[in-house]
Design an enzyme around this catalytic site. Structure first.
Site, PDB file in Angstrom:
ATOM      1  N   GLU A  91       2.513 -21.809  17.272  1.00  0.00           N
ATOM      2  CA  GLU A  91       1.556 -21.712  16.169  1.00  0.00           C
ATOM      3  C   GLU A  91       1.606 -22.887  15.188  1.00  0.00           C
ATOM      4  O   GLU A  91       0.575 -23.304  14.663  1.00  0.00           O
ATOM      5  CB  GLU A  91       1.676 -20.388  15.428  1.00  0.00           C
ATOM      6  CG  GLU A  91       2.943 -20.153  14.670  1.00  0.00           C
ATOM      7  CD  GLU A  91       2.873 -18.831  13.891  1.00  0.00           C
ATOM      8  OE1 GLU A  91       2.014 -18.712  13.016  1.00  0.00           O
ATOM      9  OE2 GLU A  91       3.685 -17.922  14.178  1.00  0.00           O
ATOM     10  N   SER A 112       0.049 -14.387   5.851  1.00  0.00           N
ATOM     11  CA  SER A 112       0.706 -13.139   5.419  1.00  0.00           C
ATOM     12  C   SER A 112       2.007 -13.508   4.714  1.00  0.00           C
ATOM     13  O   SER A 112       2.339 -12.990   3.655  1.00  0.00           O
ATOM     14  CB  SER A 112       1.025 -12.263   6.629  1.00  0.00           C
ATOM     15  OG  SER A 112      -0.096 -12.109   7.446  1.00  0.00           O
ATOM     16  N   SER A 141       4.879 -20.607   5.448  1.00  0.00           N
ATOM     17  CA  SER A 141       5.690 -21.574   6.193  1.00  0.00           C
ATOM     18  C   SER A 141       5.473 -22.962   5.614  1.00  0.00           C
ATOM     19  O   SER A 141       4.338 -23.297   5.241  1.00  0.00           O
ATOM     20  CB  SER A 141       5.263 -21.631   7.670  1.00  0.00           C
ATOM     21  OG  SER A 141       5.875 -20.608   8.396  1.00  0.00           O
ATOM     22  N   ARG A 157       9.770 -27.548  10.638  1.00  0.00           N
ATOM     23  CA  ARG A 157       9.612 -26.469   9.662  1.00  0.00           C
ATOM     24  C   ARG A 157      10.780 -26.578   8.691  1.00  0.00           C
ATOM     25  O   ARG A 157      11.938 -26.542   9.115  1.00  0.00           O
ATOM     26  CB  ARG A 157       9.618 -25.105  10.373  1.00  0.00           C
ATOM     27  CG  ARG A 157       9.284 -23.938   9.461  1.00  0.00           C
ATOM     28  CD  ARG A 157       9.209 -22.628  10.242  1.00  0.00           C
ATOM     29  NE  ARG A 157       8.699 -21.533   9.430  1.00  0.00           N
ATOM     30  CZ  ARG A 157       9.449 -20.792   8.616  1.00  0.00           C
ATOM     31  NH1 ARG A 157      10.736 -21.031   8.488  1.00  0.00           N
ATOM     32  NH2 ARG A 157       8.899 -19.806   7.922  1.00  0.00           N
TER      33      ARG A 157
HETATM   34  P1  ADP Z   1      -1.986 -14.629   9.204  1.00  0.00           P
HETATM   35  O1  ADP Z   1      -2.107 -15.589  10.357  1.00  0.00           O
HETATM   36  O2  ADP Z   1      -0.585 -14.293   8.838  1.00  0.00           O
HETATM   37  O3  ADP Z   1      -2.864 -13.434   9.364  1.00  0.00           O
HETATM   38  P2  ADP Z   1      -3.895 -15.948   7.408  1.00  0.00           P
HETATM   39  O4  ADP Z   1      -3.857 -17.432   7.178  1.00  0.00           O
HETATM   40  O5  ADP Z   1      -5.015 -15.435   8.218  1.00  0.00           O
HETATM   41  O6  ADP Z   1      -2.490 -15.465   7.935  1.00  0.00           O
HETATM   42  O7  ADP Z   1      -3.911 -15.290   5.979  1.00  0.00           O
HETATM   43  C1  ADP Z   1      -3.749 -13.914   5.775  1.00  0.00           C
HETATM   44  C2  ADP Z   1      -3.876 -13.644   4.289  1.00  0.00           C
HETATM   45  O8  ADP Z   1      -5.169 -14.055   3.853  1.00  0.00           O
HETATM   46  C3  ADP Z   1      -3.775 -12.181   3.907  1.00  0.00           C
HETATM   47  O9  ADP Z   1      -2.431 -11.784   3.717  1.00  0.00           O
HETATM   48  C4  ADP Z   1      -4.560 -12.149   2.601  1.00  0.00           C
HETATM   49  O10 ADP Z   1      -3.751 -12.545   1.525  1.00  0.00           O
HETATM   50  C5  ADP Z   1      -5.615 -13.231   2.801  1.00  0.00           C
HETATM   51  N1  ADP Z   1      -6.959 -12.772   3.177  1.00  0.00           N
HETATM   52  C6  ADP Z   1      -8.090 -13.493   2.973  1.00  0.00           C
HETATM   53  N2  ADP Z   1      -9.156 -12.838   3.417  1.00  0.00           N
HETATM   54  C7  ADP Z   1      -8.723 -11.664   3.914  1.00  0.00           C
HETATM   55  C8  ADP Z   1      -9.365 -10.548   4.522  1.00  0.00           C
HETATM   56  N3  ADP Z   1     -10.696 -10.506   4.658  1.00  0.00           N
HETATM   57  N4  ADP Z   1      -8.599  -9.526   4.974  1.00  0.00           N
HETATM   58  C9  ADP Z   1      -7.265  -9.553   4.822  1.00  0.00           C
HETATM   59  N5  ADP Z   1      -6.588 -10.576   4.239  1.00  0.00           N
HETATM   60  C10 ADP Z   1      -7.299 -11.625   3.793  1.00  0.00           C
END
Ligand code: ADP
Length: 407
Positions: free
Chosen positions: A164, A217, A220, A232
Site C-alpha cells: 500500500e 483511518s 502513516s 516508513r
Molecule cells: P483508509 O484507507 O484507512 O480507509 P482513507 O484515506 O480512505 O483511509 O481515509 C479514511 C478517513 O477519511 C476516515 O477515517 C474519515 O476520517 C475520513 N472520511 C472522509 N470521508 C469519509 C466518508 N464518506 N466515510 C467515512 N470516512 C470518511
C-alpha cells in the site's frame, strides 16, 4: 452498493483542475491488459476504486454491437451514474480527462464506498459479470488481504495484491506529473481567522526529499528521497478513524460529512483549556501565545463547562485535538529526518479545510517558517491509482526527454 437502487447520473462536471489539464497531452506507455481497467485500494474505512474510461472504443454508441457485452454494461453503469447503491459515490470533480494510456485516450474516474459495503460491491461485480472479462483485480490496502477469499468465492476472481505504501507513492508521483495544479498550499493561514486563507498552486516538479503524512483511518509517515528510495518513519493510531469514532460517540452524528459540518460551527475554546486560561495571558518566556491549546478537552472535567458545551463545540475540539496531534508528529518527524516539505494526503482531509489550514498554520508557526505543508487535490485516491498503475505495468521512470517510459 447494490445495483437495484442506482440513481441516474449526470455528466461529470468540468472543474478547474480538468480545464487546466486540457492543453497538456498526457501519454502513458505500458502493457495492454484486457479492459476494463481498474485499480483498488481497500482501506480500514473506505474502499477506493479508480476506473479508466476509454473514449475511443465506441462504448458510448448504443448502436454499436460491442463485444463482450459485459464491458459495455460495466462501462455504462459506472459512467452514467454518480451514485452506486446507497453508499458508492463517484467524485466527479476529481475526474481526469484527456489521458492517453497505452494508445487509448480517455478519462480516469474516482469512486469510493465504505469498506463495510464490500459485500454489496461483490454482489454488483457478480451481477455485472466482471469475471467474464478478467480473472484478476489489482488491489492494495489491508482489505486486499482481508477480502481475498470473498473475491475468490463470490465473484470467482483473484486479487493481485500490492504494497500500500509503494502504491501510494506511485499514485502521488503519477497524478502530480499528469495534472497541472495537483499540488497546492494554503496561503495566509491564521489559525484564528482561517476565512482569509486561500489555496495556491505549488510546483512540485522536484519533490525530493519530502515527507508524506497519510491520514486515513490511522496515520502513516513516509520519508521519500526518490521514487524508489523511501521508508516508513512513523505512524499513529490517532487518525481520521479516531476523529469520526469519537465524534459519533460525543455528538451522535452518523457520517463524516455531518461531523465536519458540526465542527465547522463549533467553538473549541469552550472545551479545551488554553494557555491564557491557565496563565491569564501569553507565556512569553517560551513564546506561547495565550490562545494556544494547553490541554485538549480539559474543561470537560468541570460540570458547568460540560453543561455549557454544545455538540458543535465537542466536534470542533475533537477535530482540533486529532489534527494538532498529527501536526506535532509530522513536525517532529520532519525535523528528525531533516526534511522541509510535508505532503498531507488521505481522506481525513476530504471536505475538511479546517484541518488543512490548521496543519499549514502549525507547520509554519512552530517551525518558524522552515516547514511547508503541501496538499494534493486527489487526497485519498493515490493508493488506488498506484494499483491501477500496477495493472497497466507503468513503472514511472522517465527517459532523457522527460517522457514516461514503458517497463
Ligand atoms: P483508509 O484507507 O484507512 O480507509 P482513507 O484515506 O480512505 O483511509 O481515509 C479514511 C478517513 O477519511 C476516515 O477515517 C474519515 O476520517 C475520513 N472520511 C472522509 N470521508 C469519509 C466518508 N464518506 N466515510 C467515512 N470516512 C470518511
Amino acid at each position: 452498493m447494490s445495483t437495484d437502487k442506482m440513481e441516474s447520473g449526470d455528466s461529470p462536471s468540468t472543474k478547474k483542475i480538468e480545464d487546466k489539464a486540457q492543453p497538456r497531452m498526457r501519454k502513458v506507455s505500458c502493457r495492454n491488459p484486457a479492459m476494463p481497467w481498474f485499480g483498488m485500494d481497500i482501506g480500514g474505512s473506505l474502499a477506493k476504486l479508480v476506473y479508466f474510461e476509454p473514449e475511443d472504443m465506441n462504448l458510448e454508441d448504443e448502436n454499436t454491437e460491442f463485444e463482450p457485452e459485459a464491458l459495455y454494461k460495466i462501462h455504462h453503469y459506472l459512467r452514467y451514474n454518480t451514485a452506486y447503491g446507497s453508499t458508492g459515490i463517484r467524485d466527479t470533480h476529481l475526474e481526469v480527462k484527456n489521458l492517453t494510456v497505452f494508445g487509448h485516450k480517455g478519462s480516469m474516474h474516482f469512486i469510493r464506498f465504505p469498506t463495510t459495503s464490500m459485500n454489496l460491491f461483490l454482489d454488483m461485480v457478480k451481477e455485472k459479470n466482471l469475471s467474464s472479462l478478467a480473472d484478476t483485480i489489482h488491489a492494495t490496502g489491508g482489505g486486499a488481504y482481508k477480502f481475498e477469499n470473498g473475491f475468490n468465492e463470490v465473484v470467482n476472481m483473484s486479487l493481485q495484491k500490492h504494497d500500500e505504501l509503494g502504491c501510494l507513492l506511485r499514485g502521488i508521483h503519477f497524478i502530480d506529473r499528469m495534472i497541472p495544479n495537483e499540488c497546492y498550499y494554503w496561503k495566509n493561514t491564521d489559525a484564528f481567522n482561517s476565512e482569509a486563507s486561500e489555496k495556491v498552486p505549488y510546483d512540485f516538479h522536484n519533490p525530493y526529499p519530502y515527507l508524506v503524512v497519510n491520514i486515513g483511518s490511522g496515520v502513516s509517515l513516509l520519508a521519500v528521497h526518490s521514487h524508489s528510495n523511501f521508508k516508513r518513519v512513523g505512524g499513529s493510531s490517532l487518525g481520521g478513524g479516531t476523529f469520526l469514532g469519537l465524534c459519533c460517540l460525543l455528538t451522535g452524528c452518523q457520517t463524516f460529512e455531518e461531523a465536519i459540518e458540526l465542527a465547522s460551527e463549533g467553538d473549541a475554546t469552550k472545551v479545551d483549556k488554553s494557555v491564557r486560561d491557565i496563565y491569564g495571558t501569553d507565556y512569553n518566556r517560551f513564546g506561547l501565545p495565550g490562545s494556544v491549546v494547553a490541554s485538549s478537552f480539559c474543561n470537560m472535567s468541570i460540570k458547568e463547562k460540560r453543561d455549557a458545551a454544545s455538540k458543535k463545540d465537542l466536534a470542533r475540539s475533537t477535530l482540533l485535538t486529532i489534527t494538532n496531534n498529527i501536526g506535532s508528529i509530522a513536525r517532529m518527524t520532519a525535523l528528525n529526518e531533516g526534511i522541509e516539505r510535508i505532503v498531507f494526503v488521505g481522506n481525513f482531509l476530504r471536505v475538511n479545510p479546517i484541518s488543512m489550514k490548521l496543519l499549514s498554520y502549525a507547520m509554519d508557526f512552530w517551525s518558524k517558517g522552515s516547514l511547508k505543508a503541501l496538499f494534493l487535490q486527489h487526497e485519498g485516491y493515490f493508493g488506488a491509482v498506484g494499483a491501477f498503475l500496477e495493472l497497466i505495468g507503468y513503472d514511472g521512470d522517465r527517459n532523457g526527454n522527460g517522457e514516461e517510459t514503458s517497463k
